[in-house]
Design a protein around this motif. Structure first.
Motif, PDB file in Angstrom:
ATOM      1  N   VAL A   6       0.855  -1.054   0.023  1.00 24.69           N
ATOM      2  CA  VAL A   6      -0.012   0.014  -0.028  1.00 24.69           C
ATOM      3  C   VAL A   6       0.746   1.440  -0.129  1.00 24.69           C
ATOM      4  O   VAL A   6       0.404   2.222  -0.516  1.00 24.69           O
ATOM      5  CB  VAL A   6      -0.980   0.171   1.169  1.00 24.69           C
ATOM      6  N   SER A   7       1.798   1.139   0.910  1.00 26.86           N
ATOM      7  CA  SER A   7       2.904   2.316   0.702  1.00 26.86           C
ATOM      8  C   SER A   7       3.512   2.553  -0.606  1.00 26.86           C
ATOM      9  O   SER A   7       3.628   3.566  -0.930  1.00 26.86           O
ATOM     10  CB  SER A   7       4.033   1.994   1.818  1.00 26.86           C
ATOM     11  N   VAL A   9       2.223   1.768  -3.420  1.00 22.23           N
ATOM     12  CA  VAL A   9       0.912   2.246  -4.207  1.00 22.23           C
ATOM     13  C   VAL A   9       0.799   3.673  -3.971  1.00 22.23           C
ATOM     14  O   VAL A   9       0.373   4.416  -5.013  1.00 22.23           O
ATOM     15  CB  VAL A   9      -0.250   1.287  -4.208  1.00 22.23           C
ATOM     16  N   MET A  10       0.918   4.221  -2.904  1.00 18.26           N
ATOM     17  CA  MET A  10       0.738   5.466  -2.323  1.00 18.26           C
ATOM     18  C   MET A  10       1.633   6.618  -3.038  1.00 18.26           C
ATOM     19  O   MET A  10       1.506   7.564  -3.123  1.00 18.26           O
ATOM     20  CB  MET A  10       0.538   5.849  -0.881  1.00 18.26           C
ATOM     21  N   GLN A  11       2.841   5.966  -3.624  1.00 15.43           N
ATOM     22  CA  GLN A  11       3.839   6.773  -4.112  1.00 15.43           C
ATOM     23  C   GLN A  11       3.746   6.873  -5.452  1.00 15.43           C
ATOM     24  O   GLN A  11       4.540   7.711  -6.027  1.00 15.43           O
ATOM     25  CB  GLN A  11       5.137   6.314  -3.693  1.00 15.43           C
ATOM     26  N   THR A  12       2.625   6.318  -6.171  1.00 17.89           N
ATOM     27  CA  THR A  12       2.627   6.245  -7.650  1.00 17.89           C
ATOM     28  C   THR A  12       2.163   7.577  -8.245  1.00 17.89           C
ATOM     29  O   THR A  12       1.406   8.061  -7.404  1.00 17.89           O
ATOM     30  CB  THR A  12       1.949   5.220  -8.189  1.00 17.89           C
ATOM     31  N   PHE A  15      -1.775   7.058  -8.162  1.00 16.92           N
ATOM     32  CA  PHE A  15      -2.360   7.447  -6.969  1.00 16.92           C
ATOM     33  C   PHE A  15      -2.439   8.912  -6.459  1.00 16.92           C
ATOM     34  O   PHE A  15      -3.596   9.504  -6.052  1.00 16.92           O
ATOM     35  CB  PHE A  15      -1.795   6.592  -5.839  1.00 16.92           C
ATOM     36  N   ILE A  16      -1.567   9.625  -6.687  1.00 16.29           N
ATOM     37  CA  ILE A  16      -1.323  10.931  -6.299  1.00 16.29           C
ATOM     38  C   ILE A  16      -2.246  11.790  -7.076  1.00 16.29           C
ATOM     39  O   ILE A  16      -3.003  12.462  -6.461  1.00 16.29           O
ATOM     40  CB  ILE A  16       0.019  11.410  -6.386  1.00 16.29           C
ATOM     41  N   LYS A  19      -5.826  11.130  -5.802  1.00 18.25           N
ATOM     42  CA  LYS A  19      -6.054  11.480  -4.565  1.00 18.25           C
ATOM     43  C   LYS A  19      -6.220  13.013  -4.702  1.00 18.25           C
ATOM     44  O   LYS A  19      -7.183  13.549  -3.728  1.00 18.25           O
ATOM     45  CB  LYS A  19      -4.813  11.375  -3.627  1.00 18.25           C
ATOM     46  N   LEU A  36     -10.300  10.020   0.984  1.00 13.39           N
ATOM     47  CA  LEU A  36      -9.476   8.752   0.883  1.00 13.39           C
ATOM     48  C   LEU A  36     -10.081   7.505   0.583  1.00 13.39           C
ATOM     49  O   LEU A  36      -9.762   6.678  -0.037  1.00 13.39           O
ATOM     50  CB  LEU A  36      -8.597   8.720   2.263  1.00 13.39           C
ATOM     51  N   VAL A  39     -10.494   6.741  -3.177  1.00 12.79           N
ATOM     52  CA  VAL A  39      -9.238   6.495  -4.106  1.00 12.79           C
ATOM     53  C   VAL A  39      -9.129   4.968  -4.249  1.00 12.79           C
ATOM     54  O   VAL A  39      -9.202   4.170  -3.307  1.00 12.79           O
ATOM     55  CB  VAL A  39      -7.881   7.037  -3.394  1.00 12.79           C
ATOM     56  N   ILE A  41      -7.190   1.587  -5.111  1.00 11.29           N
ATOM     57  CA  ILE A  41      -5.905   1.068  -4.936  1.00 11.29           C
ATOM     58  C   ILE A  41      -5.955  -0.425  -5.775  1.00 11.29           C
ATOM     59  O   ILE A  41      -6.926  -1.348  -5.235  1.00 11.29           O
ATOM     60  CB  ILE A  41      -5.398   0.738  -3.408  1.00 11.29           C
TER      61      ILE A  41
END
Length: 106
Positions: A6-7, A9-12, A15-16, A19, A36, A39, A41
């Motif tokens: 998940v971490s 994925v949240m850096q892609t 995702f950004i 978001k 949130l 969004v 995943i």
């Protein structure tokens, strides 16, 4: 879900960007829990939890190794320098190797 997966994925960028659609803008930008939740995943093999966790672990292992190689001064950088030096030497020798002149005897 694997927390490290998940971490990552949240850096892609995807995702950004997703978001950003749910951020309330004001003097201070806020992402509320309700935003949130919207969004998405991407989850591999979402219909099979056991297979999904195994695939997430595999992806995390690959990304961890890549991260270690690219960010480690003691591992990644010296190896990369060595490879580039070998590449340089190879092409230098290739470029500077001229055919031997043919000696014609009269």
């Amino acid at each position: 879900m694997n927390p490290k997966f998940v971490s990552y994925v949240m850096q892609t960028a995807a995702f950004i960007d997703e978001k950003a659609k749910h951020v309330s803008r004001g003097k201070v930008n806020r992402l509320l829990i309700s935003g949130l939740e919207k969004v998405n995943i991407p989850v591999p093999f979402s219909d099979d939890p056991e297979k999904s966790l195994a695939e997430q672990a595999r992806i995390v292992a690959i990304l961890d190794k890549f991260d270690a190689l690219t960010n480690s001064i003691t591992e990644g950088l010296p190896r990369e320098i060595e490879l580039r030096q070998k590449q340089y030497a190879y092409y230098r020798d290739l470029l500077l190797s001229f055919p031997k002149p043919v000696v014609v005897e009269a």
